[in-house]
Design a protein around this motif. Structure first.
Motif, PDB file in Angstrom:
ATOM      1  N   PHE A  92       1.172  -1.235   0.373  1.00 62.29           N
ATOM      2  CA  PHE A  92      -0.004  -0.173   0.046  1.00 62.29           C
ATOM      3  C   PHE A  92       0.555   1.311   0.021  1.00 62.29           C
ATOM      4  O   PHE A  92       0.681   2.331  -0.450  1.00 62.29           O
ATOM      5  N   PHE A  93       2.078   1.349   1.085  1.00 60.23           N
ATOM      6  CA  PHE A  93       2.758   2.153   0.966  1.00 60.23           C
ATOM      7  C   PHE A  93       3.660   2.949   0.324  1.00 60.23           C
ATOM      8  O   PHE A  93       3.437   3.910  -0.160  1.00 60.23           O
ATOM      9  N   LEU A  94       4.204   2.017  -0.447  1.00 56.69           N
ATOM     10  CA  LEU A  94       5.267   2.039  -1.896  1.00 56.69           C
ATOM     11  C   LEU A  94       4.702   2.176  -2.954  1.00 56.69           C
ATOM     12  O   LEU A  94       5.327   2.849  -3.961  1.00 56.69           O
ATOM     13  N   TYR A  95       3.550   1.231  -3.289  1.00 57.31           N
ATOM     14  CA  TYR A  95       2.450   1.509  -4.526  1.00 57.31           C
ATOM     15  C   TYR A  95       1.661   1.826  -4.899  1.00 57.31           C
ATOM     16  O   TYR A  95       1.734   2.478  -5.749  1.00 57.31           O
ATOM     17  N   MET A  96       0.949   1.704  -3.891  1.00 54.86           N
ATOM     18  CA  MET A  96      -0.878   1.841  -4.404  1.00 54.86           C
ATOM     19  C   MET A  96      -0.498   2.986  -3.834  1.00 54.86           C
ATOM     20  O   MET A  96      -1.540   4.595  -4.411  1.00 54.86           O
ATOM     21  N   LEU A  97      -0.219   3.982  -2.557  1.00 47.55           N
ATOM     22  CA  LEU A  97      -0.697   5.500  -2.262  1.00 47.55           C
ATOM     23  C   LEU A  97      -0.236   6.267  -2.556  1.00 47.55           C
ATOM     24  O   LEU A  97      -0.120   7.342  -3.612  1.00 47.55           O
ATOM     25  N   PRO A  98       1.316   6.267  -3.667  1.00 50.75           N
ATOM     26  CA  PRO A  98       2.205   7.577  -3.978  1.00 50.75           C
ATOM     27  C   PRO A  98       0.972   7.925  -5.475  1.00 50.75           C
ATOM     28  O   PRO A  98       1.002   8.887  -5.592  1.00 50.75           O
ATOM     29  N   PRO A  99       1.217   7.384  -6.158  1.00 51.34           N
ATOM     30  CA  PRO A  99       0.500   7.038  -7.438  1.00 51.34           C
ATOM     31  C   PRO A  99      -1.051   8.987  -7.255  1.00 51.34           C
ATOM     32  O   PRO A  99      -1.323   9.941  -7.247  1.00 51.34           O
ATOM     33  N   ILE A 100      -1.732   8.612  -5.810  1.00 49.99           N
ATOM     34  CA  ILE A 100      -2.614   9.288  -5.483  1.00 49.99           C
ATOM     35  C   ILE A 100      -2.537  10.759  -4.288  1.00 49.99           C
ATOM     36  O   ILE A 100      -2.946  11.861  -5.714  1.00 49.99           O
ATOM     37  N   VAL A 101      -1.089  10.451  -4.203  1.00 44.55           N
ATOM     38  CA  VAL A 101      -1.073  11.349  -3.713  1.00 44.55           C
ATOM     39  C   VAL A 101       0.137  12.398  -4.926  1.00 44.55           C
ATOM     40  O   VAL A 101      -0.459  13.479  -4.714  1.00 44.55           O
ATOM     41  N   LEU A 102       0.464  11.961  -5.577  1.00 45.77           N
ATOM     42  CA  LEU A 102       1.568  12.920  -7.022  1.00 45.77           C
ATOM     43  C   LEU A 102      -0.196  13.295  -7.650  1.00 45.77           C
ATOM     44  O   LEU A 102       0.440  14.636  -8.076  1.00 45.77           O
ATOM     45  N   GLU A 103      -1.344  12.793  -7.493  1.00 50.99           N
ATOM     46  CA  GLU A 103      -2.025  13.189  -8.696  1.00 50.99           C
ATOM     47  C   GLU A 103      -2.795  14.750  -7.517  1.00 50.99           C
ATOM     48  O   GLU A 103      -3.017  15.072  -8.418  1.00 50.99           O
ATOM     49  N   ASN A 104      -3.348  14.436  -6.756  1.00 49.61           N
ATOM     50  CA  ASN A 104      -3.541  15.314  -5.524  1.00 49.61           C
ATOM     51  C   ASN A 104      -2.174  16.577  -5.959  1.00 49.61           C
ATOM     52  O   ASN A 104      -3.080  17.887  -6.285  1.00 49.61           O
ATOM     53  N   GLY A 105      -0.806  16.357  -5.553  1.00 49.26           N
ATOM     54  CA  GLY A 105      -0.170  17.442  -5.577  1.00 49.26           C
ATOM     55  C   GLY A 105       0.187  18.162  -6.615  1.00 49.26           C
ATOM     56  O   GLY A 105      -0.001  19.405  -7.597  1.00 49.26           O
ATOM     57  N   TYR A 106       0.308  17.322  -8.296  1.00 47.93           N
ATOM     58  CA  TYR A 106      -0.022  18.134  -9.194  1.00 47.93           C
ATOM     59  C   TYR A 106      -1.030  18.888  -9.518  1.00 47.93           C
ATOM     60  O   TYR A 106      -0.572  19.899 -10.553  1.00 47.93           O
ATOM     61  N   PHE A 107      -2.327  17.871  -9.531  1.00 43.98           N
ATOM     62  CA  PHE A 107      -3.429  19.149  -9.298  1.00 43.98           C
ATOM     63  C   PHE A 107      -4.130  19.727  -9.146  1.00 43.98           C
ATOM     64  O   PHE A 107      -4.746  19.966  -8.629  1.00 43.98           O
ATOM     65  N   MET A 108      -3.347  20.464  -7.724  1.00 49.59           N
ATOM     66  CA  MET A 108      -3.671  21.365  -7.030  1.00 49.59           C
ATOM     67  C   MET A 108      -3.854  22.549  -7.644  1.00 49.59           C
ATOM     68  O   MET A 108      -3.194  22.924  -8.043  1.00 49.59           O
ATOM     69  N   PRO A 109      -4.705  23.153  -7.005  1.00 52.00           N
ATOM     70  CA  PRO A 109      -4.888  24.659  -8.046  1.00 52.00           C
ATOM     71  C   PRO A 109      -4.197  25.661  -6.524  1.00 52.00           C
ATOM     72  O   PRO A 109      -4.239  26.478  -5.493  1.00 52.00           O
ATOM     73  N   THR A 110      -2.655  25.841  -6.971  1.00 56.44           N
ATOM     74  CA  THR A 110      -1.836  26.268  -6.643  1.00 56.44           C
ATOM     75  C   THR A 110      -2.208  28.066  -6.145  1.00 56.44           C
ATOM     76  O   THR A 110      -1.942  28.202  -4.360  1.00 56.44           O
ATOM     77  N   ARG A 111      -2.485  28.842  -6.411  1.00 56.95           N
ATOM     78  CA  ARG A 111      -3.099  30.168  -5.987  1.00 56.95           C
ATOM     79  C   ARG A 111      -3.924  29.677  -4.933  1.00 56.95           C
ATOM     80  O   ARG A 111      -3.507  30.333  -3.936  1.00 56.95           O
ATOM     81  N   PRO A 112      -5.278  29.614  -4.969  1.00 59.48           N
ATOM     82  CA  PRO A 112      -5.854  29.077  -3.733  1.00 59.48           C
ATOM     83  C   PRO A 112      -5.195  28.639  -2.855  1.00 59.48           C
ATOM     84  O   PRO A 112      -5.441  29.136  -1.385  1.00 59.48           O
ATOM     85  N   PHE A 113      -4.102  27.745  -3.030  1.00 62.82           N
ATOM     86  CA  PHE A 113      -4.269  26.870  -1.970  1.00 62.82           C
ATOM     87  C   PHE A 113      -2.856  28.024  -1.455  1.00 62.82           C
ATOM     88  O   PHE A 113      -2.781  27.769  -0.272  1.00 62.82           O
ATOM     89  N   PHE A 114      -2.172  28.582  -2.297  1.00 64.73           N
ATOM     90  CA  PHE A 114      -1.161  29.604  -1.518  1.00 64.73           C
ATOM     91  C   PHE A 114      -2.528  30.325  -0.634  1.00 64.73           C
ATOM     92  O   PHE A 114      -1.192  31.259   0.562  1.00 64.73           O
ATOM     93  N   GLU A 115      -2.707  31.368  -0.801  1.00 61.34           N
ATOM     94  CA  GLU A 115      -3.861  31.995  -0.367  1.00 61.34           C
ATOM     95  C   GLU A 115      -4.212  31.993   0.689  1.00 61.34           C
ATOM     96  O   GLU A 115      -3.941  32.960   1.817  1.00 61.34           O
ATOM     97  N   ASN A 116      -4.214  30.701   1.042  1.00 55.05           N
ATOM     98  CA  ASN A 116      -5.035  29.972   2.422  1.00 55.05           C
ATOM     99  C   ASN A 116      -3.707  28.968   3.130  1.00 55.05           C
ATOM    100  O   ASN A 116      -4.619  27.882   3.460  1.00 55.05           O
ATOM    101  N   VAL A 117      -2.619  28.628   2.881  1.00 55.60           N
ATOM    102  CA  VAL A 117      -1.865  27.752   3.181  1.00 55.60           C
ATOM    103  C   VAL A 117      -2.025  27.517   4.674  1.00 55.60           C
ATOM    104  O   VAL A 117      -1.827  27.124   5.446  1.00 55.60           O
ATOM    105  N   GLY A 118      -1.730  28.938   5.340  1.00 47.84           N
ATOM    106  CA  GLY A 118      -2.000  29.251   6.856  1.00 47.84           C
ATOM    107  C   GLY A 118      -3.823  28.287   7.350  1.00 47.84           C
ATOM    108  O   GLY A 118      -3.090  27.134   8.418  1.00 47.84           O
ATOM    109  N   THR A 119      -4.209  28.557   6.539  1.00 41.94           N
ATOM    110  CA  THR A 119      -5.621  28.347   7.418  1.00 41.94           C
ATOM    111  C   THR A 119      -5.878  26.469   6.933  1.00 41.94           C
ATOM    112  O   THR A 119      -5.996  25.956   7.739  1.00 41.94           O
ATOM    113  N   VAL A 120      -4.832  26.191   5.503  1.00 44.76           N
ATOM    114  CA  VAL A 120      -5.114  24.399   5.605  1.00 44.76           C
ATOM    115  C   VAL A 120      -4.020  23.788   6.508  1.00 44.76           C
ATOM    116  O   VAL A 120      -4.803  23.049   6.980  1.00 44.76           O
ATOM    117  N   LEU A 121      -3.041  24.716   6.677  1.00 40.53           N
ATOM    118  CA  LEU A 121      -2.400  23.578   8.102  1.00 40.53           C
ATOM    119  C   LEU A 121      -2.795  23.372   9.081  1.00 40.53           C
ATOM    120  O   LEU A 121      -2.948  23.212   9.560  1.00 40.53           O
TER     121      LEU A 121
END
Lengths: 739, 193
Positions: A92-121
């Protein structure tokens, strides 16, 4: 016969000691074969859901997948088969999880994310901590009651369990939010919370697992835990940045090996994940940071095709992973050993809800004063209700060692929570969100005006902040942008021109228009779509300068609509300036399309002649336009010699001042879908109009011989600047040519 | 509270400004201190050079500075300074407005008007193509784009927003094109709350 490899060689030969004609060796291919079958099975069920579209709107896919998994699990259980150990720790952790996390990171809407980074964290980190500790302590309190038979679960184990079930996996909720279109703020908070709470949970899990093994805990250990937390988090980010920059830098040099460009994205991000796992720091954070960093620079360096490939493959891998995970969740539910304890499970559910809701309330109260867009109660409800549990929770609980004596109970409780949240909350979140009318997002902000004014306001606010002597949000944004432009872009990008978002938005909109126009006219030439919308017809009617007969206007529209050169100008402009596929290829394609369309038209009708004429003129236009663009001539002054089009003199004079505006108007309004208007026009009507034109054209008409496809017809090209349909006029000085 | 009120007396027209702009006393004091900092020669008013020094790197610097000065005036005193900055105060949520109250400086409309006047330097009520094109866009985009592209962008912008076909953007059209944008978010400085 002697076999050295597997144990299942079946020899059908009847002759001993002779060459076997037909053999079968299952054990050799077993693992890849079974993997492929499982993936196919899960994918078939996914196809199955989407056949009936309505199901997926009301029931999230994850539910359906779990359901099918349950069925398959039931089948396997009844034949006493064990499912593959997919959800065990390493796989799970070596093969199945990385693609999902990669997709989340790659398609993250960066501008709203960085505007709200404090809140998110804030929500992710503090929220998960709050949930874990709250649930853990409450459960421990419950365990003290003898009647529930839970007294052997000590505090560490409770905390461990609580940390496992407080991680959120809001996949289903996010899909609903996206569909319904809730406001960006909630979306990005839940998105970010899902991402980062995984990281936090893994840290907490490791910490509590370690502590659970220890007989006694000192306060020193708590501080060590806290320190470890920071090391893990920040270390993850640093590793991610490192690998992200390496990937970006590498992509700068891949212009000659375009076929393997996507490879670097995947390899570097996976490397980031694995190296972080090596040092036991947060691999999820590393992967996300790597993806965010990499994306911006890599997408500028690689070719269009590589970019598409990367996106597509990322999505595909993530979908496969996710599908498999939910599927196996269903399967393993049936086949695993359970221990059911009503009290524990019900109280877990209760506390999970309570602490999450309470946590969101409290956290929002604290963070709201720091936000410009504050969360109202409905937003908070959306946030709380969207906290579904999912795969990570499941995988983590399976990795509990057997030193935990109530392991099966934990497994059962986790599965119960996951299934409950995914089914009940997942299904009900959509009607609830729609019912309570959470603030929706403004999706239609794709205009150049908004872009320009937003930039202006940003500069303005930056200036005001400077005047007030304050280092606010815009100050840091500006600083980062300058740093980016001066250093990072120079090093990491092949083509170092900085591009303002206004220019990118402009290019994007122009490209959209060009494609729309190209599509409509190309597809519908026999129906002669009018690319000028009704709006523009009214506009022309309101102009007091010239009066035209309605029939004339219609004719103008028809001829203009069939004037492919306009579209060709646009697309050639793009080919020469903006780097789309090279000109000869697109020209070739257009020529072929024309030829095929032409063949489908009747021989004697005017449209045929018209299209002949167009086809003839097209290749002449293109070099003209190219020449003009390369010489940098301003569009306005060049229009005179530009298009050697119609010889229909009688119509020209009346037409020329207007068509420019009609023309440019349609170019702009093209975005507002003249397509529907276009397609409504019937072919018959067009034919009539054209016949009128034919009759008016008198002698001119004979200049358009129904020649065949003759691209080298230079005569039409050179003369008649004056006969051009697009004769320059006074209006031109006001409206620029839409090239 | 008492100390700030006493120091508020040092601020010219302090009480009146408090009412007019809606700033809190603490913010007003900070702004006064800032004003005195910017006013290097302690003249009691600011000239454009003082302000421009702070905004040297901003592409819209001179426009922002110009917005502080009333037409024809060369100096900015503290009340004018504060009145301009009042536009950037975040709007309050639960404001009850009586009919006779004048529109507060930080209402959405006033913020938009301020932004509009950044473009419309000649104050004729319209953003014409040259104003938009040569001045603002060129400032913002610098050398990234050619002249043709700049004209195309400006043309497109005007045609998107221009509803009455006069080839210029008037204030209503400006407002309409931004109707879906959260102006309060984009034009507020948290410091001034």
């Amino acid at each position: 016969t002697e076999n050295t490899r597997g144990t299942h060689i079946i020899c059908f030969s009847t002759l001993k000691g002779k060459l076997p004609v037909f053999t079968m060796d299952y054990s050799r291919i077993q693992i890849p074969f079974e993997f492929t079958l499982w993936v196919l099975l899960a994918s078939f069920s996914k196809i199955g859901f989407h056949i009936y579209q309505k199901i997926t709107i009301w029931i999230p896919e994850s539910c359906l997948l779990i359901g099918i998994g349950l069925i398959v699990g039931g089948i396997m259980y009844s034949v006493k088969e064990e499912p593959p150990a997919v959800l065990s720790s390493d796989v799970f952790f070596l093969y199945m999880l990385p693609p999902i996390v990669l997709e989340n990171g790659y398609f993250m809407p960066t501008r709203p994310f960085f505007e709200n980074v404090g809140t998110v964290l804030w929500y992710a980190v503090v929220g998960t901590l709050w949930n874990s500790i709250g649930i853990g302590l409450s459960l421990f309190a419950i365990c003290q009651f003898e009647v529930f038979d839970l007294q052997d679960i000590n505090l560490q184990e409770n905390l461990l369990f609580a940390s496992i079930i407080s991680t959120v996996d809001p996949v289903a909720a996010l899909k609903v939010f996206d569909d319904v279109g809730v406001n960006e703020q909630i979306y990005i908070v839940i998105f970010g919370e899902g991402l980062f709470s995984d990281a936090v949970t893994v840290v907490l899990y490791n910490m509590f697992a370690f502590l659970a093994d220890m007989p006694v805990i000192d306060s020193v250990d708590v501080f060590l835990g806290l320190a470890r937390f920071f090391v893990v988090g920040i270390g993850g980010v640093l590793f991610g940045l490192l690998f992200g920059f390496m990937a970006a830098f590498t992509s700068r040099f891949t212009s000659r090996v375009r076929e393997i460009e996507p490879l670097f994205v995947f390899m570097f991000s996976y490397l980031a994940y694995l190296v972080a796992e090596l040092f036991a720091i947060s691999s999820i954070m590393a992967l996300i940071t790597c993806a965010i960093t990499m994306k911006y620079y890599v997408e500028e360096n690689v070719s269009q095709r590589s970019c598409t490939t990367i996106r597509h493959v990322v999505k595909m891998l993530a979908t496969i992973s996710e599908t498999l995970i939910f599927f196996f969740l269903g399967v393993v539910t049936i086949t695993t050993v359970h221990e059911w304890n009503w009290a524990f499970i019900l109280f877990t559910l209760l506390f999970a809800f309570l602490w999450r809701g309470f946590g969101i309330l409290v956290l929002t109260q604290i963070i709201n004063p720091f936000r410009t867009i504050q969360f109202n109660l409905k937003d908070q409800f959306g946030l709380a209700y969207g906290g579904l549990r999912g795969a990570i929770c499941f995988a983590l609980v399976f990795t509990l060692g057997n030193t935990i004596n109530r392991r099966n109970l934990f497994v059962t409780a986790s599965i119960a929570i996951i299934i409950f949240t995914v089914f009940i909350q997942g299904i009900s979140i959509r009607p609830i969100v729609e019912y309570i009318k959470i603030r929706r997002t403004n999706k239609d902000l794709n205009t150049i005006n908004v872009e320009i004014h937003t930039r202006t306001m940003e500069h303005l606010l930056c200036g005001i902040e400077d005047l007030c002597g304050q280092w606010g949000h815009y100050y840091w944004k500006d600083k980062f942008k300058k740093f980016n432009d001066r250093f990072l872009r120079r090093i990491l990008l092949r083509d170092r021109k900085a591009e303002s978002s206004i220019v990118s938005m402009y290019k994007k909109l122009e490209l959209q228009n060009a494609i729309e126009l190209l599509d409509t006219t190309m597809g519908d030439i026999s129906a002669a779509p009018s690319l000028v919308s009704l709006q523009d017809e009214k506009k022309e009617a309101s102009r007091p300068k010239k009066t035209f007969k309605a029939t004339d206007i219609r004719k103008m529209h028809d001829i203009l609509s069939k004037n492919m050169y306009r579209i060709r100008q646009r697309t050639t402009a793009f080919t020469s300036k903006y780097g789309l596929p090279d000109d000869s290829q697109t020209r070739e394609i257009l020529i072929r399309r024309h030829a095929s369309i032409q063949r489908s038209l009747r021989a004697e009708s005017f449209p045929c002649k018209f299209s002949h004429w167009l086809i003839i003129c097209l290749p002449l236009v293109i070099p003209e336009v190219d020449r003009l663009r390369s010489s940098g001539v301003s569009p306005r002054s060049s229009s005179r010699s530009l298009i050697p089009m119609s010889k229909l003199n009688t119509i020209e004079e009346r037409r020329s001042p207007v068509e420019a505006s009609v023309f440019t108007g349609s170019n702009i309004r093209g975005r507002r879908a003249p397509v529907p208007a276009a397609r409504r026009r019937s072919p018959n009507r067009v034919d009539e109009d054209e016949d009128e034109i034919v009759s008016e054209g008198q002698g001119e008409e004979r200049h358009l011989p129904p020649r065949g496809w003759a691209p080298e017809n230079r005569d039409l090209g050179t003369n008649e600047a004056g006969n051009s349909l697009l004769r320059p006029s006074s209006l031109r000085s006001q409206r620029s040519w839409r090239i | 509270m008492g100390s700030s009120r006493s120091s508020l007396r040092r601020v010219p027209d302090g009480q009146q400004l408090l009412q007019e702009t809606g700033f809190s006393a603490a913010v007003l004091l900070r702004l006064h201190q800032r004003f005195q900092f910017l006013d290097k020669d302690s003249r009691g008013h600011l000239r454009s050079e003082d302000l421009e020094a702070e905004l040297s790197e901003n592409p819209m610097g001179d426009r922002i500075v110009g917005a502080f000065f009333q037409p024809g005036q060369e100096t900015v005193d503290f009340p004018s300074f504060v009145r301009v900055l009042a536009h950037f105060r975040p709007t309050e949520k639960n404001r009850t407005r009586g009919g006779e109250q004048p529109e507060p400086a930080n209402s959405r409309n006033r913020k938009l008007k301020f932004a509009f006047q950044l473009y419309d330097r000649d104050r004729d009520g319209k953003i014409s193509r040259t104003e938009l094109l040569q001045q603002v866009l060129r400032e913002m985009l610098g050398l990234q784009v050619t002249e043709e592209q700049l004209q195309s962008i400006a043309e497109r912008a005007i045609q998107e927003a221009d509803l009455d076909r006069d080839h210029a953007i008037c204030f209503d059209e400006f407002r309409k094109s931004l109707e879906k944008v959260n102006i309060d978010h984009k034009m507020s400085v948290r410091f001034l709350e």
